[in-house]
Design a protein around this motif. Structure first.
Motif, PDB file in Angstrom:
ATOM      1  N   GLU A  34       0.828  -1.210   0.000  1.00 48.21           N
ATOM      2  CA  GLU A  34       0.000   0.000   0.000  1.00 48.21           C
ATOM      3  C   GLU A  34       0.858   1.254   0.000  1.00 48.21           C
ATOM      4  O   GLU A  34       0.672   2.164  -0.826  1.00 48.21           O
ATOM      5  CB  GLU A  34      -0.927  -0.004   1.217  1.00 48.21           C
ATOM      6  N   TYR A  35       1.828   1.315   0.901  1.00 46.68           N
ATOM      7  CA  TYR A  35       2.619   2.534   1.017  1.00 46.68           C
ATOM      8  C   TYR A  35       3.696   2.648  -0.051  1.00 46.68           C
ATOM      9  O   TYR A  35       4.087   3.759  -0.433  1.00 46.68           O
ATOM     10  CB  TYR A  35       3.185   2.653   2.426  1.00 46.68           C
ATOM     11  N   VAL A  36       4.175   1.522  -0.562  1.00 40.94           N
ATOM     12  CA  VAL A  36       5.098   1.573  -1.709  1.00 40.94           C
ATOM     13  C   VAL A  36       4.382   2.180  -2.910  1.00 40.94           C
ATOM     14  O   VAL A  36       4.915   3.042  -3.619  1.00 40.94           O
ATOM     15  CB  VAL A  36       5.637   0.175  -2.038  1.00 40.94           C
ATOM     16  N   ILE A  37       3.147   1.744  -3.151  1.00 38.92           N
ATOM     17  CA  ILE A  37       2.392   2.235  -4.309  1.00 38.92           C
ATOM     18  C   ILE A  37       2.019   3.703  -4.133  1.00 38.92           C
ATOM     19  O   ILE A  37       2.117   4.499  -5.087  1.00 38.92           O
ATOM     20  CB  ILE A  37       1.148   1.353  -4.530  1.00 38.92           C
ATOM     21  N   ILE A  38       1.595   4.099  -2.941  1.00 42.13           N
ATOM     22  CA  ILE A  38       1.285   5.515  -2.706  1.00 42.13           C
ATOM     23  C   ILE A  38       2.536   6.374  -2.902  1.00 42.13           C
ATOM     24  O   ILE A  38       2.485   7.445  -3.516  1.00 42.13           O
ATOM     25  CB  ILE A  38       0.707   5.702  -1.297  1.00 42.13           C
ATOM     26  N   ALA A  39       3.675   5.884  -2.409  1.00 45.16           N
ATOM     27  CA  ALA A  39       4.926   6.626  -2.578  1.00 45.16           C
ATOM     28  C   ALA A  39       5.301   6.736  -4.058  1.00 45.16           C
ATOM     29  O   ALA A  39       5.780   7.786  -4.506  1.00 45.16           O
ATOM     30  CB  ALA A  39       6.047   5.938  -1.802  1.00 45.16           C
ATOM     31  N   CYS A  40       5.065   5.671  -4.814  1.00 44.91           N
ATOM     32  CA  CYS A  40       5.385   5.697  -6.241  1.00 44.91           C
ATOM     33  C   CYS A  40       4.491   6.683  -6.988  1.00 44.91           C
ATOM     34  O   CYS A  40       4.944   7.372  -7.913  1.00 44.91           O
ATOM     35  CB  CYS A  40       5.228   4.300  -6.841  1.00 44.91           C
ATOM     36  N   ALA A  41       3.223   6.766  -6.607  1.00 45.43           N
ATOM     37  CA  ALA A  41       2.327   7.747  -7.225  1.00 45.43           C
ATOM     38  C   ALA A  41       2.789   9.166  -6.907  1.00 45.43           C
ATOM     39  O   ALA A  41       2.712  10.066  -7.756  1.00 45.43           O
ATOM     40  CB  ALA A  41       0.902   7.524  -6.748  1.00 45.43           C
ATOM     41  N   ALA A  42       3.276   9.368  -5.671  1.00 50.45           N
ATOM     42  CA  ALA A  42       3.791  10.679  -5.291  1.00 50.45           C
ATOM     43  C   ALA A  42       5.051  11.014  -6.080  1.00 50.45           C
ATOM     44  O   ALA A  42       5.239  12.155  -6.527  1.00 50.45           O
ATOM     45  CB  ALA A  42       4.072  10.718  -3.790  1.00 50.45           C
ATOM     46  N   LEU A  43       5.929  10.032  -6.269  1.00 54.64           N
ATOM     47  CA  LEU A  43       7.127  10.240  -7.090  1.00 54.64           C
ATOM     48  C   LEU A  43       6.746  10.614  -8.518  1.00 54.64           C
ATOM     49  O   LEU A  43       7.363  11.487  -9.137  1.00 54.64           O
ATOM     50  CB  LEU A  43       7.986   8.975  -7.102  1.00 54.64           C
ATOM     51  N   ALA A  44       5.724   9.936  -9.035  1.00 53.11           N
ATOM     52  CA  ALA A  44       5.266  10.246 -10.386  1.00 53.11           C
ATOM     53  C   ALA A  44       4.740  11.679 -10.471  1.00 53.11           C
ATOM     54  O   ALA A  44       4.942  12.373 -11.475  1.00 53.11           O
ATOM     55  CB  ALA A  44       4.187   9.254 -10.819  1.00 53.11           C
ATOM     56  N   LEU A  45       4.062  12.133  -9.409  1.00 56.26           N
ATOM     57  CA  LEU A  45       3.560  13.509  -9.387  1.00 56.26           C
ATOM     58  C   LEU A  45       4.717  14.507  -9.386  1.00 56.26           C
ATOM     59  O   LEU A  45       4.696  15.506 -10.127  1.00 56.26           O
ATOM     60  CB  LEU A  45       2.679  13.730  -8.163  1.00 56.26           C
ATOM     61  N   ILE A  46       5.724  14.246  -8.577  1.00 51.78           N
ATOM     62  CA  ILE A  46       6.910  15.122  -8.558  1.00 51.78           C
ATOM     63  C   ILE A  46       7.554  15.159  -9.941  1.00 51.78           C
ATOM     64  O   ILE A  46       7.930  16.223 -10.449  1.00 51.78           O
ATOM     65  CB  ILE A  46       7.911  14.631  -7.498  1.00 51.78           C
ATOM     66  N   HIS A  47       7.664  13.981 -10.550  1.00 53.94           N
ATOM     67  CA  HIS A  47       8.246  13.880 -11.890  1.00 53.94           C
ATOM     68  C   HIS A  47       7.416  14.691 -12.887  1.00 53.94           C
ATOM     69  O   HIS A  47       7.966  15.434 -13.717  1.00 53.94           O
ATOM     70  CB  HIS A  47       8.302  12.411 -12.306  1.00 53.94           C
ATOM     71  N   ALA A  48       6.091  14.567 -12.813  1.00 52.73           N
ATOM     72  CA  ALA A  48       5.219  15.269 -13.749  1.00 52.73           C
ATOM     73  C   ALA A  48       5.304  16.781 -13.567  1.00 52.73           C
ATOM     74  O   ALA A  48       5.326  17.539 -14.545  1.00 52.73           O
ATOM     75  CB  ALA A  48       3.777  14.792 -13.559  1.00 52.73           C
ATOM     76  N   LEU A  49       5.361  17.239 -12.321  1.00 53.41           N
ATOM     77  CA  LEU A  49       5.438  18.674 -12.062  1.00 53.41           C
ATOM     78  C   LEU A  49       6.737  19.264 -12.589  1.00 53.41           C
ATOM     79  O   LEU A  49       6.772  20.414 -13.053  1.00 53.41           O
ATOM     80  CB  LEU A  49       5.312  18.936 -10.555  1.00 53.41           C
ATOM     81  N   ARG A  50       7.805  18.483 -12.547  1.00 51.09           N
ATOM     82  CA  ARG A  50       9.096  18.974 -13.026  1.00 51.09           C
ATOM     83  C   ARG A  50       9.236  18.856 -14.540  1.00 51.09           C
ATOM     84  O   ARG A  50       9.954  19.643 -15.158  1.00 51.09           O
ATOM     85  CB  ARG A  50      10.228  18.194 -12.348  1.00 51.09           C
ATOM     86  N   ALA A  51       8.559  17.876 -15.126  1.00 52.53           N
ATOM     87  CA  ALA A  51       8.779  17.577 -16.547  1.00 52.53           C
ATOM     88  C   ALA A  51       7.956  18.438 -17.488  1.00 52.53           C
ATOM     89  O   ALA A  51       8.271  18.521 -18.672  1.00 52.53           O
ATOM     90  CB  ALA A  51       8.483  16.098 -16.814  1.00 52.53           C
ATOM     91  N   GLY A  52       6.874  19.046 -17.011  1.00 50.35           N
ATOM     92  CA  GLY A  52       6.115  19.918 -17.892  1.00 50.35           C
ATOM     93  C   GLY A  52       4.670  19.520 -18.058  1.00 50.35           C
ATOM     94  O   GLY A  52       4.199  18.527 -17.510  1.00 50.35           O
ATOM     95  N   ARG A  53       3.962  20.330 -18.840  1.00 52.59           N
ATOM     96  CA  ARG A  53       2.516  20.175 -18.951  1.00 52.59           C
ATOM     97  C   ARG A  53       2.111  18.844 -19.562  1.00 52.59           C
ATOM     98  O   ARG A  53       1.099  18.253 -19.177  1.00 52.59           O
ATOM     99  CB  ARG A  53       1.924  21.321 -19.762  1.00 52.59           C
TER     100      ARG A  53
END
Length: 396
Positions: A34-53
């Motif tokens: 559960e927490y590995v997957i939530i953390a991975c979704a958060a990492l993806a959000l950080i990646h998306a915010l940095r990578a652009g629209r």
């Protein structure tokens, strides 16, 4: 009576938040997952915010299209074939918070990884579906074995299973992710992504991904007599592989830097392999909503038009759980406890999940870890510089 995915169901003893120590005592691997997957979704959000629209659009579309798909399949009686375990954070009795995060992981990561390779539209979509299978399969096997969810006992659509995971589940991931990547690519080829187009693109992805997946599965499952099986999945995988290999890179030759998100994929896969290797399913128990028990032999039709038993027959079932640690439920009781079953072939399970881990790590390092050609084009709006020296993508 059924509990729909959005029902708060005050008559059930569910909790919005469960203390992690309590969860560890009953479902330790589920707490990890559960927490590995939530953390991975958060990492993806950080990646998306940095990578652009463009990446923000993919992240938001993955969240909305994936969650909508899950809610639809839980709400329709003919496809209501799975029941989630009680996580430490629940939105409703049937919807853990981590489930929307699962969709972000297996839709966002493969989509943005394959897009780095600069393939054409169809090859990229096909390869995205294949890579998603490598990411999803360990989760599907570990989750089913350790009671992260339970399946309908007699539904023909999920009867053909490999290491506890229905082949229809793998076929669904292949076609759903491929369809998602295709729709996303159509959207991102627009000359500009305004706020209005951004919202419209998310709506289009949510509306068309599931129908495109359903159409593919309908055709492929005809090879197995109308229900997804070995022929349907293998044919789908071969066709997707052929399309992905037929593509040529269409991007400019300038290189991209190594992307750190691939390391997150490796950590995710390693966590699932370790769960399978070091934990025992018979030590797990899951109390929550499961298939409704009732009289044996009462039939109904599922989405494929085939017959299944309407109720779980407590005295005659073939699922990978027992009632050894709890009292078997009585008719009409949807909240009860199931107990994990010991491995019948532990070496095979450990080897398969470990092999999928290695294959998935190789695939994600090939996309995120290597310096590949840029997918930028001269007219690409996502990289267009602003008059102030900042990317126009920096503002959403």
């Amino acid at each position: 009576m059924r509990t729909l995915p959005w029902d708060t169901s005050p008559h059930l003893p569910w909790k919005v938040f469960t203390v992690p120590a309590e969860q560890w005592a009953a479902l330790p691997t589920f707490l990890i997952g559960e927490y590995v997957i939530i953390a991975c979704a958060a990492l993806a959000l950080i990646h998306a915010l940095r990578a652009g629209r463009a990446n923000r659009l993919i992240w938001a579309a993955a969240l909305i299209a994936g969650t909508a798909n899950d809610l639809i399949f839980m709400a329709l009686p003919v496809v209501d074939t799975f029941w989630q375990a009680q996580a430490t954070i629940m939105i409703t009795p049937r919807l853990p918070l981590y489930i929307p995060c699962v969709y972000i992981v297996f839709l966002y990561w493969p989509t943005v990884g394959v897009r780095r390779l600069g393939l054409g539209r169809w090859p990229a979509a096909a390869l995205t579906g294949l890579v998603a299978c490598l990411l999803y399969a360990p989760y599907d096997i570990v989750g089913a074995k350790f009671l992260w969810w339970t399946w309908h006992d007699t539904d023909p659509a999920i009867a053909e299973r490999l290491f506890g995971a229905p082949l229809s589940s793998s076929l669904w991931v292949l076609t759903f992710t491929g369809a998602f990547a295709l729709v996303v690519d159509l959207v991102l080829r627009a000359k500009s992504v305004t706020h209005r187009r951004f919202i419209a693109a998310i709506a289009l992805t949510a509306c068309f991904t599931t129908p495109l997946m359903t159409a593919q599965m309908f055709v492929l499952q005809l090879l197995d007599g109308g229900v997804p099986g070995v022929a349907a999945f293998c044919t789908g995988a071969v066709l997707y592989a052929a399309v992905s290999l037929a593509g040529r890179r269409t991007a400019l030759p300038d290189e991209q830097p190594v992307d750190w998100l691939g390391r997150g994929a490796a950590a995710y896969l390693i966590a699932f392999a370790l769960s399978m290797v070091f934990f025992a399913p018979e030590t797990h128990s899951s109390s929550g909503v499961h298939q409704l028990p009732g009289p044996c032999g009462v039939s109904e039709s599922d989405i494929t038009g085939n017959t299944r038993d309407k109720y779980l027959c407590v005295d005659d079932y073939a699922e990978d759980y027992t009632f050894a640690c709890a009292t078997p439920p009585t008719h009409g009781v949807e909240w009860y406890t199931v107990c994990g079953k010991e491995h019948a072939n532990y070496p095979a399970y450990a080897a398969v999940v470990s092999g999928l881990m290695l294959g998935g790590i190789a695939a994600f390092f090939a996309t995120f870890g290597a310096k590949g050609p840029s997918i930028r084009r001269p007219e690409d709006p996502y990289r267009a510089p602003s008059h102030h020296g900042r990317s126009a993508v920096g503002r959403l």
